[in-house]
Write a protein that holds these residues in place. Sequence first.
Motif, PDB file in Angstrom:
ATOM      1  N   ARG A  72     -56.719  66.977  -1.867  1.00 45.64           N
ATOM      2  CA  ARG A  72     -56.091  68.203  -1.337  1.00 45.64           C
ATOM      3  C   ARG A  72     -55.214  68.836  -2.407  1.00 45.64           C
ATOM      4  N   GLY A  73     -55.334  70.152  -2.523  1.00 47.28           N
ATOM      5  CA  GLY A  73     -54.581  70.895  -3.524  1.00 47.28           C
ATOM      6  C   GLY A  73     -55.335  71.175  -4.802  1.00 47.28           C
ATOM      7  N   TYR A  74     -56.494  70.567  -4.970  1.00 50.74           N
ATOM      8  CA  TYR A  74     -57.224  70.673  -6.243  1.00 50.74           C
ATOM      9  C   TYR A  74     -58.520  71.459  -6.086  1.00 50.74           C
ATOM     10  N   ARG A  75     -58.840  72.210  -7.117  1.00 48.41           N
ATOM     11  CA  ARG A  75     -60.083  72.965  -7.246  1.00 48.41           C
ATOM     12  C   ARG A  75     -60.418  73.692  -5.951  1.00 48.41           C
ATOM     13  N   GLY A  76     -61.618  73.452  -5.415  1.00 48.98           N
ATOM     14  CA  GLY A  76     -62.031  74.186  -4.228  1.00 48.98           C
ATOM     15  C   GLY A  76     -61.591  73.582  -2.917  1.00 48.98           C
ATOM     16  N   SER A  77     -60.980  72.410  -2.951  1.00 48.36           N
ATOM     17  CA  SER A  77     -60.519  71.771  -1.713  1.00 48.36           C
ATOM     18  C   SER A  77     -59.353  72.553  -1.109  1.00 48.36           C
ATOM     19  N   SER A  78     -59.044  72.254   0.149  1.00 47.22           N
ATOM     20  CA  SER A  78     -57.938  72.948   0.828  1.00 47.22           C
ATOM     21  C   SER A  78     -56.657  72.820   0.031  1.00 47.22           C
ATOM     22  N   LYS A  79     -55.888  73.916   0.016  1.00 44.97           N
ATOM     23  CA  LYS A  79     -54.654  73.961  -0.770  1.00 44.97           C
ATOM     24  C   LYS A  79     -53.492  74.480   0.075  1.00 44.97           C
ATOM     25  N   PRO A  80     -53.052  73.718   1.084  1.00 45.82           N
ATOM     26  CA  PRO A  80     -51.855  74.162   1.809  1.00 45.82           C
ATOM     27  C   PRO A  80     -50.702  74.339   0.830  1.00 45.82           C
TER      28      PRO A  80
END
Length: 306
Positions: A63-71
């Motif tokens: 989470r938070g990286y590249r295309g993954s979810s970035k709350p």
Amino acid sequence: MVGDFEQRRVKLATGVELDTVDMGPRDAPVLIFLHGFPESHRTWRHQLPHFATRFRCIAPDQRGYRGSSKPQAVEAYTPDKLIADIFALADALEVDEFTVVGHDWGGAIAWGVALGGQPGGLHPQWAGRVTRAVIANAPHPGIFQRLLATNAEQRAASQYIRTFRDAANDGLVEEKGIAGILGLAFEGRTPSGGLQPADEIDRLLADWEDRDACRAMLNWYRASPLAVPAMDDPYAEPPSSPFPTLTIPTLVIWALDDTALPPCNLEGIDELVPNATIVRVPDCGHFVPWEAPDAVNAAMDAFLVS
């Protein structure tokens, strides 16, 4: 040069979606690879093809990286949420038992996954699901906090964390991204590791253009409960408190020229991880999975068949 890996988007019960490499036989034992800062699943580009002939290899962009979810909220990156993501990923991919493999921040989360998921682990709903752990240049949480309180070398090496946490540097991040704050945090210091190949540098720079990702990556540091004293703060042993023992077979791979995490992090690990195998890698900096892939693969080969 190692080419691209196919990824699939996996929706987790924790509310995030992770772009994930999932390769190898579906009925084989499972390895879950966790990358660190400021990289991606490509930390493991030399390990995934090597092990995918015998293991199901799963490597998310966390989470938070590249295309993954970035709350964007700092509290979305507390360790309990990052650990829960890994078990939720296993659930989503219908994986029951697995070996967790982690480097850097991925290694920090791997310690937590292993402690929570070992037989009789800290989290009853996960206990028994983690059979082995492989940790590469990621300090044991009990040892690291003590070193920050008592050891000048480690405290000096970790001052960059204070820079990452300082909101006064947010403008620099908005202007120049992660590259800008890395330059500030490590100004005048020898880089801890070898140079990435040109194609990998291009990939990283492209990833770092996303300012949501830049803020999210720094939130891993800002949400951590780790206390990093200033250099002129007093040195003293922290209050004594029992730390849970990790009993599952654990491989600790440590590159000895890591300027951010010196080898003093190995002192006392046998008491906290009695079933540990320690492999030291000389003449190698922090990013041991791609700086010394043959050594990492050989160590893991021997460990996984033992």
